[in-house]
Design a protein around this motif. Sequence first.
Motif, PDB file in Angstrom:
ATOM      1  N   GLY A 135       0.694  -1.269   0.075  1.00  0.00           N
ATOM      2  CA  GLY A 135       0.067   0.022   0.160  1.00  0.00           C
ATOM      3  C   GLY A 135       0.864   1.341  -0.031  1.00  0.00           C
ATOM      4  N   TRP A 136       0.168   2.276   0.303  1.00  0.00           N
ATOM      5  CA  TRP A 136       0.805   3.725   0.626  1.00  0.00           C
ATOM      6  C   TRP A 136       1.525   4.088  -0.842  1.00  0.00           C
ATOM      7  CZ3 TRP A 136       4.344   3.107   5.556  1.00  0.00           C
ATOM      8  CH2 TRP A 136       3.084   2.907   6.700  1.00  0.00           C
ATOM      9  N   GLY A 137       0.759   3.562  -1.812  1.00  0.00           N
ATOM     10  CA  GLY A 137       1.298   4.060  -3.047  1.00  0.00           C
ATOM     11  C   GLY A 137       2.902   3.303  -3.723  1.00  0.00           C
ATOM     12  N   LEU A 138       3.115   2.215  -2.696  1.00  0.00           N
ATOM     13  CA  LEU A 138       4.292   1.878  -2.839  1.00  0.00           C
ATOM     14  C   LEU A 138       4.291   0.368  -3.636  1.00  0.00           C
ATOM     15  CD1 LEU A 138       6.289   2.777   0.284  1.00  0.00           C
ATOM     16  CD2 LEU A 138       6.687   3.477  -2.165  1.00  0.00           C
ATOM     17  N   THR A 139       3.093  -0.062  -3.716  1.00  0.00           N
ATOM     18  CA  THR A 139       3.132  -1.438  -4.340  1.00  0.00           C
ATOM     19  C   THR A 139       3.444  -1.521  -5.649  1.00  0.00           C
ATOM     20  OG1 THR A 139       0.856  -1.826  -3.082  1.00  0.00           O
ATOM     21  CG2 THR A 139       1.231  -3.316  -5.009  1.00  0.00           C
TER      22      THR A 139
END
Length: 185
Positions: A135-139
Amino acid sequence: MVKLFQHTFKYEYNWDSVTLAFWLRYPNPFASHVESVDVIDRYVDPKTGSLRTTRLIMKRGVLPKWGQGFIKNPEAYIIEESIINPKTQTMITRTKNITHARVMQVEEWQTFRVDPNNREFTQVKTEAKFVSKFGWGLTEKLEGFGLKRFTDSSLKSRKGMSYILERIREKQLLRGRKLMNVYSI
């Protein structure tokens, strides 16, 4: 989003030699990151005659700077399961990480079989899947990193197998010369 990898490669060695090299592939100069390999379970399936093996592999890696905040220890444990069937001359392996799986799960399948175009060669099909639910835009970034790292290390892995295959060939040639010397007495 899930990242996928697929590749088919041919070793110019027979299936017996390639499957033997698979078991002997560590240590080799192209796998200095592999610290240990331990057999957890091994048995012959009475129904199929297949050898089933589970091994635990411990590897050390280098984390990218952006990943050091998520993972404290670059040590990774990998579980490897394999089924080798001498009757059909196939070996199927499955590996997956059991550490750092919360950040990203990497699962790899390989199928080793006699090359259909040349029975003296062995064909290896590799497939891998990279899944991050971080998540957190890091996937996307994590999965892309995993795919690139895996692609780069696949080449090293093939070089390591080729190194071991050459050692096997040298031993076989040496053994053949010793036998010839015994018969010439």
